[in-house]
Scaffold this motif. Structure first.
Motif, PDB file in Angstrom:
ATOM      1  N   ILE A  90      46.700  44.890  39.218  1.00  0.00           N
ATOM      2  CA  ILE A  90      45.283  45.226  39.306  1.00  0.00           C
ATOM      3  C   ILE A  90      45.150  46.565  40.030  1.00  0.00           C
ATOM      4  O   ILE A  90      45.700  46.744  41.130  1.00  0.00           O
ATOM      5  N   VAL A 126      40.498  48.616  43.751  1.00  0.00           N
ATOM      6  CA  VAL A 126      39.052  48.648  43.524  1.00  0.00           C
ATOM      7  C   VAL A 126      38.338  48.646  44.872  1.00  0.00           C
ATOM      8  O   VAL A 126      38.653  47.823  45.746  1.00  0.00           O
ATOM      9  N   THR A 172      35.569  47.432  46.802  1.00  0.00           N
ATOM     10  CA  THR A 172      34.620  46.324  46.648  1.00  0.00           C
ATOM     11  C   THR A 172      33.513  46.348  47.700  1.00  0.00           C
ATOM     12  O   THR A 172      32.707  45.425  47.762  1.00  0.00           O
ATOM     13  N   PRO A 191      35.335  47.219  36.901  1.00  0.00           N
ATOM     14  CA  PRO A 191      36.778  47.524  36.907  1.00  0.00           C
ATOM     15  C   PRO A 191      37.526  46.696  35.860  1.00  0.00           C
ATOM     16  O   PRO A 191      37.476  45.466  35.880  1.00  0.00           O
ATOM     17  N   SER A 225      40.891  46.230  35.056  1.00  0.00           N
ATOM     18  CA  SER A 225      42.036  45.386  35.421  1.00  0.00           C
ATOM     19  C   SER A 225      41.600  44.181  36.248  1.00  0.00           C
ATOM     20  O   SER A 225      42.143  43.080  36.102  1.00  0.00           O
ATOM     21  N   LEU A 226      40.599  44.368  37.109  1.00  0.00           N
ATOM     22  CA  LEU A 226      40.095  43.241  37.906  1.00  0.00           C
ATOM     23  C   LEU A 226      39.457  42.194  37.012  1.00  0.00           C
ATOM     24  O   LEU A 226      39.717  40.992  37.160  1.00  0.00           O
ATOM     25  N   LEU A 269      40.481  38.322  36.353  1.00  0.00           N
ATOM     26  CA  LEU A 269      39.538  37.220  36.563  1.00  0.00           C
ATOM     27  C   LEU A 269      39.445  36.345  35.318  1.00  0.00           C
ATOM     28  O   LEU A 269      39.441  35.112  35.411  1.00  0.00           O
ATOM     29  N   PHE A 282      48.616  38.275  41.258  1.00  0.00           N
ATOM     30  CA  PHE A 282      47.950  39.559  41.445  1.00  0.00           C
ATOM     31  C   PHE A 282      47.811  39.981  42.901  1.00  0.00           C
ATOM     32  O   PHE A 282      47.351  41.085  43.177  1.00  0.00           O
ATOM     33  N   TYR A 307      42.013  40.149  46.364  1.00  0.00           N
ATOM     34  CA  TYR A 307      40.775  39.756  45.673  1.00  0.00           C
ATOM     35  C   TYR A 307      40.646  38.237  45.578  1.00  0.00           C
ATOM     36  O   TYR A 307      40.059  37.719  44.630  1.00  0.00           O
TER      37      TYR A 307
END
Length: 446
Positions: free
Chosen positions: A210, A213, A215, A359, A361-362, A366, A390, A394
């Motif tokens: 990932i 990101v 957040t 995002p 890849s996130l 998920l 991952f 996250y």
């Protein structure tokens, strides 16, 4: 019994040593067979890549699988559901032939292009070998349940390289809303031994990544640890992941029930299934939705790995994978459901990321775990899987996605033997009754 063991240190030590002695050979045997299965599966997939004409023999392969189960399968035909039933209430046992039969037929399915997974095979290998060892150790009924649970944990942990997930999955999948903690130690040990054994055989698992990101969000000079806008996007996407889980489960059941109703000659069911897969591949003009969907058959193919990159999936890749897998498993081909669920989730996450300006890849990650959580009703195990695959950065988003998808996936799941200890939404009937009464009063007033 567990309380008595814990209250006596010597009894606890004896309990631990006993299960260590039992589980290590079981986990090693399961891990070794899963390693052989993964090696053979990888060979079959890449052999088909080099010989694309094998797809046209898929109907014939379906007949072979049908006959193998008709002649030798017996109760093994029920697959994962048989193992879950045996954990609930040991009865006739898990047949020894289950492990080699599911291994061979899964490899046949992938060799000729069927869209299926590998988790079902690993779990059935684990359950079959665990039951075999349980007989050798002359275990009683309670310990047989425990060793079967450990076998599931070893198979699942070994096939995906996620030992902790394997242990929690084995406990959580038995009954919706209830964890059987009495088997936690053997399950954890079995998952660890199975995973280590696969590594010792030099079998590598696919790595996922990932991108970093940010957040956080700043509001009126105050920095919040979580972006509220990103959180809203995740909540919306997670609800769709849950609906995709339900669609996946319904697709398999719909194809199966339709085939049994309208095709009276049973060996023709996989023939028509194979023809449908060939026809769809010809119409779409690409083989992206065949087999596992992990390795790319050609540069630019849509795979689980490509879904973690911008533009790595088509808008409807997730839907096509549902259709392909529904036809494959619904018409009698063998394999698991989980890797196709990963594919559906990752590609849907990729599509939603583009639509929501989120995002990529996130959201692929998920979807990867959330669609799986909804289809198997195992949100805790899938949250842990997200952390194992991952990383833990996250983890909160993983938990939110898995539990929202779990709630939106309906009361059913891909395992019909899974019992419901508690309902997902206990207030549904009360809310519907209340709304009906309010609407009736409103009509009377009018």
């Amino acid at each position: 019994m567990l309380k008595k063991i814990l209250s006596n240190p010597f009894a606890l030590l004896k309990y631990i040593i006993r299960w260590v002695v039992i589980i290590i050979p079981v986990g090693f045997a399961i891990g070794s067979m899963v390693a052989f299965f993964l090696w053979l599966l990888n060979w079959a997939i890449h052999f088909r890549f080099a010989h694309t004409w094998l797809l046209y023999l898929l109907p014939v392969a379906g007949v072979v699988i049908h006959l193998l189960y008709k002649w030798y399968g017996q109760s093994a035909e029920r697959g994962n559901n048989l193992i879950i039933d045996e954990i609930h209430q040991p009865g006739l046992g898990v047949p020894k032939r289950m492990a080699p039969l599911i291994l061979v037929t899964t490899v046949i399915t992938h060799l000729f292009g069927g869209s299926a997974g590998r988790e079902g095979t690993a779990v059935q290998i684990g359950g079959s070998l665990a039951n075999l060892f349980g007989g050798w150790f002359k275990l009683n009924q309670a310990d047989t349940k425990t060793i079967l649970t450990a076998g599931v944990a070893a198979g699942f942990g070994a096939v995906f390289g996620t030992p902790l997930t394997g242990a929690i999955f084995a406990l959580e999948v038995i009954a919706i809303g209830k964890l059987q903690y009495n088997a936690i130690l053997p399950a954890l040990l079995a998952g660890f031994v199975g995973d280590v054994t696969v590594s010792l055989w030099h079998i590598k698992h696919t790595p996922y990544h990932i991108d970093l990101v940010d957040t956080t969000q700043v509001i009126y000079g105050h920095q919040l640890p979580i972006s509220l806008l990103l959180l809203l996007k995740i909540l919306f996407a997670s609800a769709l992941f849950g609906l995709a889980s339900m669609a996946f489960e319904k697709a398999i059941h719909l194809v199966k029930s339709f085939s049994l109703r309208w095709i009276k000659v049973t060996w023709l069911i996989p023939v028509f299934g194979g023809i449908a897969i060939i026809g769809l591949t010809y119409l779409l003009g690409k083989p992206d939705y065949l087999s596992l969907g992990v390795d790319a058959e050609y540069p630019g193919a849509v795979t689980i790995v490509s879904s973690f990159q911008h533009g790595g999936a088509d808008e409807l890749s997730w839907l096509w994978k549902i259709i392909y897998t529904g036809i494959t498993l619904g018409t009698g081909f063998k394999g698991g459901e989980v890797t196709p669920l990963f594919y559906v989730g990752a590609t849907l996450g990729n599509t939603l990321a583009d639509l929501l300006n989120a995002p990529v890849s996130l959201f692929a990650a998920l979807g990867f775990i959330a669609v799986f959580a909804g289809a198997t009703n195992t949100p805790i195990a899938c949250t842990i899987m997200g952390i194992e695959l991952f990383g833990g950065q996250y983890a909160l988003f993983f938990a939110i996605a898995c539990f929202i998808a779990y709630l939106f996936s309906g009361e059913g799941g891909i395992y019909s033997a899974q019992q419901a200890a508690t309902k997902k939404m206990n207030e549904n009937k009360l809310h519907r009754h209340y709304l009906r009464r309010m609407f009736a009063k409103y009509k009377l007033k009018r």
